[in-house]
Every structure is written in structure tokens, then in C-alpha cells.
Write a protein that holds these residues in place. Structure first.
Motif, mmCIF file in Angstrom:
data_model
loop_
_atom_site.group_PDB
_atom_site.id
_atom_site.type_symbol
_atom_site.label_atom_id
_atom_site.label_comp_id
_atom_site.label_asym_id
_atom_site.label_seq_id
_atom_site.Cartn_x
_atom_site.Cartn_y
_atom_site.Cartn_z
ATOM 1 N N ASP A 1 0.327 -3.383 3.961
ATOM 2 C CA ASP A 1 0.518 -4.389 2.914
ATOM 3 C C ASP A 1 -0.802 -4.845 2.321
ATOM 4 O O ASP A 1 -0.847 -5.325 1.186
ATOM 5 C CB ASP A 1 1.259 -5.606 3.465
ATOM 6 C CG ASP A 1 2.708 -5.284 3.808
ATOM 7 O OD1 ASP A 1 3.310 -4.440 3.126
ATOM 8 O OD2 ASP A 1 3.216 -5.878 4.776
ATOM 9 N N ARG B 1 -7.878 1.670 -0.457
ATOM 10 C CA ARG B 1 -6.532 1.307 -0.916
ATOM 11 C C ARG B 1 -5.580 2.495 -0.863
ATOM 12 O O ARG B 1 -4.414 2.349 -0.488
ATOM 13 C CB ARG B 1 -6.607 0.721 -2.324
ATOM 14 C CG ARG B 1 -7.342 -0.622 -2.344
ATOM 15 C CD ARG B 1 -7.476 -1.183 -3.723
ATOM 16 N NE ARG B 1 -6.164 -1.629 -4.169
ATOM 17 C CZ ARG B 1 -5.867 -1.902 -5.428
ATOM 18 N NH1 ARG B 1 -6.773 -1.755 -6.361
ATOM 19 N NH2 ARG B 1 -4.661 -2.304 -5.751
ATOM 20 N N ARG B 2 -6.062 3.694 -1.227
ATOM 21 C CA ARG B 2 -5.200 4.890 -1.167
ATOM 22 C C ARG B 2 -4.809 5.219 0.273
ATOM 23 O O ARG B 2 -3.658 5.527 0.559
ATOM 24 C CB ARG B 2 -5.910 6.083 -1.802
ATOM 25 C CG ARG B 2 -5.769 6.136 -3.305
ATOM 26 C CD ARG B 2 -6.172 7.496 -3.846
ATOM 27 N NE ARG B 2 -7.454 7.957 -3.328
ATOM 28 C CZ ARG B 2 -8.628 7.608 -3.808
ATOM 29 N NH1 ARG B 2 -8.706 6.811 -4.845
ATOM 30 N NH2 ARG B 2 -9.743 8.065 -3.283
ATOM 31 N N GLY C 1 1.301 2.819 4.871
ATOM 32 C CA GLY C 1 2.351 1.825 4.685
ATOM 33 C C GLY C 1 1.866 0.399 4.868
ATOM 34 O O GLY C 1 2.650 -0.495 5.183
ATOM 35 N N THR D 1 0.348 -0.470 -7.459
ATOM 36 C CA THR D 1 1.174 -0.096 -6.304
ATOM 37 C C THR D 1 0.361 0.017 -5.020
ATOM 38 O O THR D 1 0.937 0.141 -3.947
ATOM 39 C CB THR D 1 1.879 1.250 -6.549
ATOM 40 O OG1 THR D 1 0.895 2.264 -6.736
ATOM 41 C CG2 THR D 1 2.782 1.172 -7.762
ATOM 42 N N LEU D 2 -0.958 -0.029 -5.111
ATOM 43 C CA LEU D 2 -1.796 0.096 -3.923
ATOM 44 C C LEU D 2 -2.005 -1.265 -3.267
ATOM 45 O O LEU D 2 -2.033 -2.290 -3.951
ATOM 46 C CB LEU D 2 -3.151 0.703 -4.305
ATOM 47 C CG LEU D 2 -3.113 2.113 -4.869
ATOM 48 C CD1 LEU D 2 -4.502 2.551 -5.301
ATOM 49 C CD2 LEU D 2 -2.535 3.091 -3.869
ATOM 50 N N PRO D 3 -2.156 -1.291 -1.937
ATOM 51 C CA PRO D 3 -2.381 -2.567 -1.242
ATOM 52 C C PRO D 3 -3.706 -3.205 -1.655
ATOM 53 O O PRO D 3 -4.692 -2.500 -1.855
ATOM 54 C CB PRO D 3 -2.429 -2.176 0.235
ATOM 55 C CG PRO D 3 -1.982 -0.772 0.317
ATOM 56 C CD PRO D 3 -2.090 -0.168 -1.030
ATOM 57 N N LYS E 1 -0.136 -5.126 8.207
ATOM 58 C CA LYS E 1 1.234 -5.230 7.711
ATOM 59 C C LYS E 1 1.686 -6.658 8.019
ATOM 60 O O LYS E 1 1.534 -7.137 9.147
ATOM 61 C CB LYS E 1 2.134 -4.227 8.420
ATOM 62 C CG LYS E 1 3.518 -4.159 7.881
ATOM 63 C CD LYS E 1 3.775 -2.756 7.392
ATOM 64 C CE LYS E 1 5.165 -2.629 6.853
ATOM 65 N NZ LYS E 1 5.155 -2.265 5.478
ATOM 66 N N ALA F 1 -2.288 2.742 1.608
ATOM 67 C CA ALA F 1 -0.956 3.009 1.057
ATOM 68 C C ALA F 1 -0.272 4.140 1.817
ATOM 69 O O ALA F 1 0.932 4.085 2.077
ATOM 70 C CB ALA F 1 -1.058 3.349 -0.425
ATOM 71 N N LYS F 2 -1.035 5.156 2.201
ATOM 72 C CA LYS F 2 -0.467 6.261 2.988
ATOM 73 C C LYS F 2 0.049 5.777 4.339
ATOM 74 O O LYS F 2 0.999 6.328 4.877
ATOM 75 C CB LYS F 2 -1.515 7.359 3.211
ATOM 76 C CG LYS F 2 -1.896 8.117 1.972
ATOM 77 C CD LYS F 2 -2.978 9.138 2.296
ATOM 78 C CE LYS F 2 -3.536 9.796 1.074
ATOM 79 N NZ LYS F 2 -4.658 10.706 1.408
ATOM 80 N N ASP G 1 -4.383 7.019 -9.274
ATOM 81 C CA ASP G 1 -3.283 6.240 -8.736
ATOM 82 C C ASP G 1 -3.073 4.979 -9.558
ATOM 83 O O ASP G 1 -3.998 4.432 -10.121
ATOM 84 C CB ASP G 1 -3.562 5.851 -7.283
ATOM 85 C CG ASP G 1 -3.638 7.059 -6.376
ATOM 86 O OD1 ASP G 1 -2.870 7.998 -6.607
ATOM 87 O OD2 ASP G 1 -4.462 7.048 -5.455
#
Length: 125
Positions: A93, A84-85, A91, A38-40, A123, A88-89, A34
Motif C-alpha cells: 500500500d 514504487r514499481r 502488493g 496506481t503505484l504505491p 500493507k 506494486a509488484k 507506469d
């Protein structure tokens, strides 16, 4: 006699190249494919300055047999990447309260270690 020596040299070189190629492919870790940007992120409580809502708790478990034992840096890298993955799934932050640890388990005859990564996905409001 000479052709046999040439054959053995070629076979040895071919074997060496084949082993090197296979060993290079075995080192690829599918957990790191990944794009990290782009991962949190994983944040400490001091870094969270905005109000947030908790989305949920993340818990990932991995059992590693004694022959595949990981060292501490590999466990930490695996745990942070997995958290982190998953965030991200969902949603999320960011992730707060990360915990990455391992415990020794004796399952039937084969000793193994269970690694666990937990955290809270948030989030921002």
C-alpha cells in the motif's frame, strides 16, 4: 552543377531530419511508463497514521558508467519510480524509509557509479 547543389541540400535536410527523429526516440525512459496514480506512494513516518505490517525490504541497484553519469534529480526520480514499481509488484500500500544514494566504484579499468534505492514496503491493516 545545379543538380549537385540541390542533391547536397536535400541530403543535408534528410540527414538533419533523421538525426532529430533518432535523438527524440533516445530520450524515452522506459522507467516512467507506469501510471503514477496506481503505484504505491512513498510516505514519511509522520504520514503513516494507520497500523501496518511490513511486507519486506526493497533494494534496487543500478550501475552507471562515467559516460552515462546521472545528475541528482535523475537519480532521485529513478529511485522513487523503481521503488514504487517494485512495491506494486509486492502488493504494498505504501513505502516507508526510502533511501536513494550513489557511490563511486572502480571496476577493473572503467570508473562507474553504483546507485542504490532502498525502502520498506508496507500493507495497511
Amino acid at each position: 552543377m545545379m543538380p549537385i547543389i540541390c542533391y547536397l541540400r536535400r541530403f543535408g535536410l534528410l540527414s538533419l531530419v533523421t538525426v532529430a527523429l533518432l535523438a527524440g526516440c533516445a530520450g524515452v525512459d522506459s522507467n516512467t511508463r507506469d501510471d503514477a496514480s496506481t503505484l504505491p506512494p512513498i510516505l514519511t513516518q509522520d504520514e503513516v497514521i494507520r497500523p501496518y505490517v511490513k511486507i519486506g525490504r526493497i533494494q534496487i541497484t543500478r550501475e552507471v558508467f562515467k559516460t552515462d553519469a546521472l545528475n541528482n534529480t535523475d537519480v532521485y526520480d529513478w529511485g522513487t519510480a523503481a521503488l514504487r514499481r517494485e512495491a506494486a509488484k509486492m502488493g504494498a500500500d505504501a513505502i516507508i524509509f526510502p533511501e536513494i544514494n550513489g557511490s563511486y566504484i572502480m571496476s577493473v579499468v572503467i570508473p562507474s557509479t553504483e546507485y542504490r534505492a532502498t525502502g520498506v514496503a508496507i500493507k495497511f491493516k
